[in-house]
Design a protein around this motif. Structure first.
Motif, PDB file in Angstrom:
ATOM      1  N   GLY A  37      -4.172  47.595 -11.543  1.00 63.07           N
ATOM      2  CA  GLY A  37      -3.797  46.235 -11.184  1.00 63.07           C
ATOM      3  C   GLY A  37      -4.260  45.337 -12.309  1.00 63.07           C
ATOM      4  N   LYS A  38      -3.449  44.319 -12.583  1.00 62.84           N
ATOM      5  CA  LYS A  38      -3.690  43.557 -13.815  1.00 62.84           C
ATOM      6  C   LYS A  38      -5.027  42.805 -13.836  1.00 62.84           C
ATOM      7  CE  LYS A  38       1.224  43.208 -14.772  1.00 62.84           C
ATOM      8  NZ  LYS A  38       1.253  44.341 -15.696  1.00 62.84           N
ATOM      9  N   GLY A  39      -5.371  42.150 -12.725  1.00 62.96           N
ATOM     10  CA  GLY A  39      -6.652  41.435 -12.712  1.00 62.96           C
ATOM     11  C   GLY A  39      -7.822  42.400 -12.751  1.00 62.96           C
ATOM     12  N   VAL A 181      -0.958  30.365 -18.929  1.00 61.26           N
ATOM     13  CA  VAL A 181      -0.126  31.444 -18.379  1.00 61.26           C
ATOM     14  C   VAL A 181       0.094  32.468 -19.478  1.00 61.26           C
ATOM     15  CG1 VAL A 181       1.006  30.093 -16.571  1.00 61.26           C
ATOM     16  CG2 VAL A 181       2.053  30.206 -18.847  1.00 61.26           C
ATOM     17  N   LYS A 182       0.207  33.761 -19.072  1.00 63.55           N
ATOM     18  CA  LYS A 182       0.409  34.818 -20.073  1.00 63.55           C
ATOM     19  C   LYS A 182       1.627  35.681 -19.710  1.00 63.55           C
ATOM     20  CE  LYS A 182      -0.255  38.878 -20.551  1.00 63.55           C
ATOM     21  NZ  LYS A 182       0.950  39.527 -21.057  1.00 63.55           N
ATOM     22  N   PRO A 183       2.817  35.184 -20.051  1.00 63.51           N
ATOM     23  CA  PRO A 183       3.986  36.028 -19.827  1.00 63.51           C
ATOM     24  C   PRO A 183       4.141  37.045 -20.954  1.00 63.51           C
ATOM     25  CG  PRO A 183       4.654  33.919 -20.755  1.00 63.51           C
ATOM     26  CD  PRO A 183       3.161  33.862 -20.586  1.00 63.51           C
ATOM     27  N   ASN A 184       4.716  38.231 -20.651  1.00 60.97           N
ATOM     28  CA  ASN A 184       5.158  39.097 -21.749  1.00 60.97           C
ATOM     29  C   ASN A 184       6.594  38.693 -22.103  1.00 60.97           C
ATOM     30  OD1 ASN A 184       6.878  40.323 -19.907  1.00 60.97           O
ATOM     31  ND2 ASN A 184       5.609  42.136 -19.654  1.00 60.97           N
ATOM     32  N   ARG A 185       7.205  39.434 -23.005  1.00 57.15           N
ATOM     33  CA  ARG A 185       8.522  39.011 -23.512  1.00 57.15           C
ATOM     34  C   ARG A 185       9.561  38.917 -22.390  1.00 57.15           C
ATOM     35  NH1 ARG A 185      11.769  41.757 -28.579  1.00 57.15           N
ATOM     36  NH2 ARG A 185      13.765  40.760 -28.174  1.00 57.15           N
ATOM     37  N   ALA A 219       2.009  34.111 -25.069  1.00 55.17           N
ATOM     38  CA  ALA A 219       3.106  35.065 -24.850  1.00 55.17           C
ATOM     39  C   ALA A 219       2.777  36.365 -25.569  1.00 55.17           C
ATOM     40  CB  ALA A 219       4.419  34.488 -25.368  1.00 55.17           C
ATOM     41  N   SER A 220       2.720  37.466 -24.826  1.00 56.88           N
ATOM     42  CA  SER A 220       2.462  38.756 -25.472  1.00 56.88           C
ATOM     43  C   SER A 220       3.804  39.426 -25.764  1.00 56.88           C
ATOM     44  CB  SER A 220       1.575  39.643 -24.592  1.00 56.88           C
ATOM     45  OG  SER A 220       2.252  40.011 -23.414  1.00 56.88           O
ATOM     46  N   LEU A 221       3.893  40.020 -26.950  1.00 53.45           N
ATOM     47  CA  LEU A 221       5.188  40.490 -27.447  1.00 53.45           C
ATOM     48  C   LEU A 221       5.138  41.951 -27.873  1.00 53.45           C
ATOM     49  CD1 LEU A 221       5.843  37.317 -29.678  1.00 53.45           C
ATOM     50  CD2 LEU A 221       6.785  37.764 -27.394  1.00 53.45           C
ATOM     51  N   GLY A 222       4.362  42.767 -27.179  1.00 48.87           N
ATOM     52  CA  GLY A 222       4.277  44.186 -27.540  1.00 48.87           C
ATOM     53  C   GLY A 222       3.859  44.356 -28.993  1.00 48.87           C
ATOM     54  N   ALA A 223       4.576  45.224 -29.718  1.00 46.75           N
ATOM     55  CA  ALA A 223       4.233  45.490 -31.117  1.00 46.75           C
ATOM     56  C   ALA A 223       4.381  44.255 -31.999  1.00 46.75           C
ATOM     57  CB  ALA A 223       5.098  46.623 -31.652  1.00 46.75           C
ATOM     58  N   ASP A 224       5.127  43.249 -31.535  1.00 48.78           N
ATOM     59  CA  ASP A 224       5.257  41.996 -32.302  1.00 48.78           C
ATOM     60  C   ASP A 224       4.050  41.080 -32.120  1.00 48.78           C
ATOM     61  OD1 ASP A 224       7.843  42.121 -33.663  1.00 48.78           O
ATOM     62  OD2 ASP A 224       8.671  42.248 -31.646  1.00 48.78           O
ATOM     63  N   GLY A 225       3.053  41.505 -31.366  1.00 43.79           N
ATOM     64  CA  GLY A 225       1.818  40.723 -31.273  1.00 43.79           C
ATOM     65  C   GLY A 225       1.859  39.678 -30.180  1.00 43.79           C
ATOM     66  N   ALA A 226       1.504  38.452 -30.518  1.00 39.36           N
ATOM     67  CA  ALA A 226       1.431  37.397 -29.506  1.00 39.36           C
ATOM     68  C   ALA A 226       1.590  36.032 -30.157  1.00 39.36           C
ATOM     69  CB  ALA A 226       0.089  37.472 -28.763  1.00 39.36           C
ATOM     70  N   VAL A 248      -0.003  50.756 -21.315  1.00 37.67           N
ATOM     71  CA  VAL A 248      -0.330  50.265 -19.961  1.00 37.67           C
ATOM     72  C   VAL A 248      -1.671  49.523 -19.996  1.00 37.67           C
ATOM     73  CG1 VAL A 248      -0.716  50.886 -17.552  1.00 37.67           C
ATOM     74  CG2 VAL A 248       0.895  52.197 -18.934  1.00 37.67           C
ATOM     75  N   GLY A 249      -1.654  48.293 -19.550  1.00 32.56           N
ATOM     76  CA  GLY A 249      -2.884  47.508 -19.525  1.00 32.56           C
ATOM     77  C   GLY A 249      -3.184  46.790 -20.827  1.00 32.56           C
ATOM     78  N   ALA A 250      -2.299  46.941 -21.839  1.00 31.08           N
ATOM     79  CA  ALA A 250      -2.565  46.278 -23.122  1.00 31.08           C
ATOM     80  C   ALA A 250      -2.553  44.753 -22.964  1.00 31.08           C
ATOM     81  CB  ALA A 250      -1.531  46.708 -24.166  1.00 31.08           C
ATOM     82  N   GLY A 251      -1.613  44.278 -22.138  1.00 30.40           N
ATOM     83  CA  GLY A 251      -1.543  42.835 -21.903  1.00 30.40           C
ATOM     84  C   GLY A 251      -2.787  42.328 -21.193  1.00 30.40           C
ATOM     85  N   ASP A 252      -3.318  43.140 -20.310  1.00 33.07           N
ATOM     86  CA  ASP A 252      -4.527  42.742 -19.569  1.00 33.07           C
ATOM     87  C   ASP A 252      -5.734  42.689 -20.520  1.00 33.07           C
ATOM     88  OD1 ASP A 252      -2.743  43.062 -17.483  1.00 33.07           O
ATOM     89  OD2 ASP A 252      -3.399  45.123 -17.103  1.00 33.07           O
TER      90      ASP A 252
HETATM   91  N1  LIG Z   1       3.092  49.077 -29.909  1.00 33.08           N
HETATM   92  C1  LIG Z   1       2.119  48.173 -30.099  1.00 33.08           C
HETATM   93  N2  LIG Z   1       1.525  48.048 -31.306  1.00 33.08           N
HETATM   94  C2  LIG Z   1       0.539  47.135 -31.501  1.00 33.08           C
HETATM   95  N3  LIG Z   1       0.079  46.307 -30.548  1.00 33.08           N
HETATM   96  C3  LIG Z   1       0.637  46.382 -29.344  1.00 33.08           C
HETATM   97  C4  LIG Z   1       1.695  47.310 -29.049  1.00 33.08           C
HETATM   98  N4  LIG Z   1       2.035  47.153 -27.752  1.00 33.08           N
HETATM   99  C5  LIG Z   1       1.237  46.172 -27.268  1.00 33.08           C
HETATM  100  N5  LIG Z   1       0.404  45.708 -28.221  1.00 33.08           N
HETATM  101  C6  LIG Z   1      -0.642  44.687 -28.081  1.00 33.08           C
HETATM  102  O1  LIG Z   1      -0.910  44.489 -26.705  1.00 33.08           O
HETATM  103  C7  LIG Z   1      -0.551  43.163 -26.314  1.00 33.08           C
HETATM  104  C8  LIG Z   1       0.098  43.192 -24.950  1.00 33.08           C
HETATM  105  O2  LIG Z   1       1.284  43.954 -24.983  1.00 33.08           O
HETATM  106  P1  LIG Z   1       2.542  43.634 -24.055  1.00 33.08           P
HETATM  107  O3  LIG Z   1       3.236  42.432 -24.546  1.00 33.08           O
HETATM  108  O4  LIG Z   1       3.318  44.898 -23.960  1.00 33.08           O
HETATM  109  O5  LIG Z   1       1.819  43.242 -22.681  1.00 33.08           O
HETATM  110  P2  LIG Z   1       2.214  43.453 -21.160  1.00 33.08           P
HETATM  111  O6  LIG Z   1       3.678  43.748 -21.020  1.00 33.08           O
HETATM  112  O7  LIG Z   1       1.659  42.298 -20.431  1.00 33.08           O
HETATM  113  O8  LIG Z   1       1.377  44.768 -20.829  1.00 33.08           O
HETATM  114  P3  LIG Z   1       0.776  45.287 -19.434  1.00 33.08           P
HETATM  115  O9  LIG Z   1       1.516  44.579 -18.349  1.00 33.08           O
HETATM  116  O10 LIG Z   1       1.002  46.766 -19.433  1.00 33.08           O
HETATM  117  O11 LIG Z   1      -0.669  44.952 -19.470  1.00 33.08           O
HETATM  118  C9  LIG Z   1       0.361  42.636 -27.409  1.00 33.08           C
HETATM  119  O12 LIG Z   1       0.279  41.239 -27.494  1.00 33.08           O
HETATM  120  C10 LIG Z   1      -0.198  43.342 -28.633  1.00 33.08           C
HETATM  121  O13 LIG Z   1      -1.342  42.642 -29.075  1.00 33.08           O
END
Ligand SMILES: Nc1ncnc2c1ncn2[C@@H]1O[C@H](COP(=O)(O)OP(=O)(O)OP(=O)(O)O)[C@@H](O)[C@H]1O
Ligand SMILES: O=P(O)(O)OC[C@@]1(O)O[C@H](CO)[C@@H](O)[C@@H]1O
Length: 312
Positions: A37-39, A181-185, A219-226, A248-252
């Motif tokens: 769970g995220k929190g 707020v912390k949305p992902n993409r 805003a978290s953007l996966g491999a594109d950072g934030a 999984v859990g990277a955003g958290d």
């Molecule tokens: N492939 C990657 N390479 C490098 N950094 C990554 C990668 N994927 C995620 N990250 C890092 O993790 C952070 C969170 O990723 P993401 O945007 O996927 O979050 P999320 O969808 O909220 O994740 P979750 O809900 O699983 O916690 C990104 O901002 C980045 O710093």
């Protein structure tokens, strides 16, 4: 102290397979069970890095007991609210190239009375907290009005509220005036009704959420950072990961690092990116410890090039 609230926590089971093939019996090369769970993950990451945190979780059934046991074993300070339903189990299937397939249960119904008990626990504990961080999906049961009411009461009482959720719950946090707020993409795209293709699109979407009430948008953007858009302006950053193991859990972890470092400016964004990158290098939803963090790899820039395309 940072108070986290996970209305729909889970027991997370991660299975590592060579290749995910539909319709076959697969043998897992490795498996992990983590509290989920995220929190909950935000609290685990904070604890692993010496930052005080308390996690509010409704728990029920055998999985609820297992979740409490797992969190106690990690030493997470818990406010567990008993519920009649069974806490969910979420499954992650991870492949060696870093591809992750996740199956999340809807979770147990939270009755109005149970939601009121959780809300009371949150409001009672909030006075001791620097931040109240509400994360993850809403369980079945409480409507969006009840959630909006909880957010509004926290903001109205002067507490700093952060919301990491999706759909109507994210928008409720924004409208209530959450400080962060912390949305992902995908969540950002859903919130503004447009898929971002460039950094400029992300910045514009974050600005729209600020105009709608949010104090800051991370805003978290996966491999594109934030990207961080707040009253001070715009910052963007990333940290490369050579061998992604589980996102999984990277955003958290990212949110936890950002809050732990003061939730403002390049230093906090750098910390968040370092924690996020470290989480990606670890299996399952394991949270990074100080030994896992490498801040030297993080690059943060003010006023980034808005035409830069997103890759992930
Ligand atoms: N492939 C990657 N390479 C490098 N950094 C990554 C990668 N994927 C995620 N990250 C890092 O993790 C952070 C969170 O990723 P993401 O945007 O996927 O979050 P999320 O969808 O909220 O994740 P979750 O809900 O699983 O916690 C990104 O901002 C980045 O710093
Ligand atoms: O179903 P939700 O609440 O959106 O997400 C729950 C979840 O996927 O989020 C965490 C990773 O961020 C996991 O520990 C957990 O299984």
């Amino acid at each position: 102290m940072i108070l986290t609230v996970t209305l729909n926590p889970s027991v997370d089971r991660a299975l590592e397979v060579d290749v995910l093939v539909r319709g076959e019996v697969l043998r897992a090369a490795d498996s992990h069970i983590d509290p989920g769970g995220k929190g909950v993950n935000v609290s685990r990451a904070l604890l692993a890095n010496g930052v005080r945190s308390t996690a509010v979780v409704p728990t029920g059934g055998a999985e609820g007991e297992q979740l409490v046991d797992l969190l106690n074993a990690e030493g997470v300070d818990l406010l567990s609210v008993p519920i009649a339903g069974r806490t969910r189990s979420n499954i992650t299937v991870a492949e060696p190239d870093g591809t992750v397939t996740k199956i999340n249960e809807a979770g147990p119904v939270l009755s109005d009375a149970e939601f009121a008990q959780v809300s009371k626990a949150v409001l009672d504990a909030a006075a001791q907290a620097d931040w109240v961080v509400i994360c993850g999906s809403l369980p079945p049961g409480p409507g969006i009005d009840a959630f909006t009411d909880l957010c509004s009461r926290l903001v109205g009482a002067g507490y700093r509220l952060a919301v990491d959720s999706s759909g109507p719950a994210l928008l409720a946090g924004v409208a209530a005036g959450a400080a962060l707020v912390k949305p992902n993409r995908e969540e950002l795209a859903e919130a503004v009704g447009a898929e971002p293709a460039t950094l400029g699109d992300v910045i514009e979407a974050c600005r729209r959420l600020r105009a709608a009430g949010a104090g800051a948008v991370l805003a978290s953007l996966g491999a594109d950072g934030a990207v961080l858009v707040d009253a001070d302006g715009v910052l963007a950053g990333a940290s490369p990961v050579s061998v992604p193991r589980s996102t999984v859990g990277a955003g958290d972890a990212m949110l936890a690092g950002f809050l732990a470092a003061g939730a403002r400016g390049a230093e906090a964004l750098t910390e968040g990116l370092a924690w996020g990158a470290a989480a990606v290098s670890l299996p399952g939803s394991r949270m990074p410890t100080p030994a896992d963090l490498d801040r030297t790899q993080v690059r943060v820039t003010p006023d980034p090039d808005p035409s830069r395309p997103l890759h992930s």
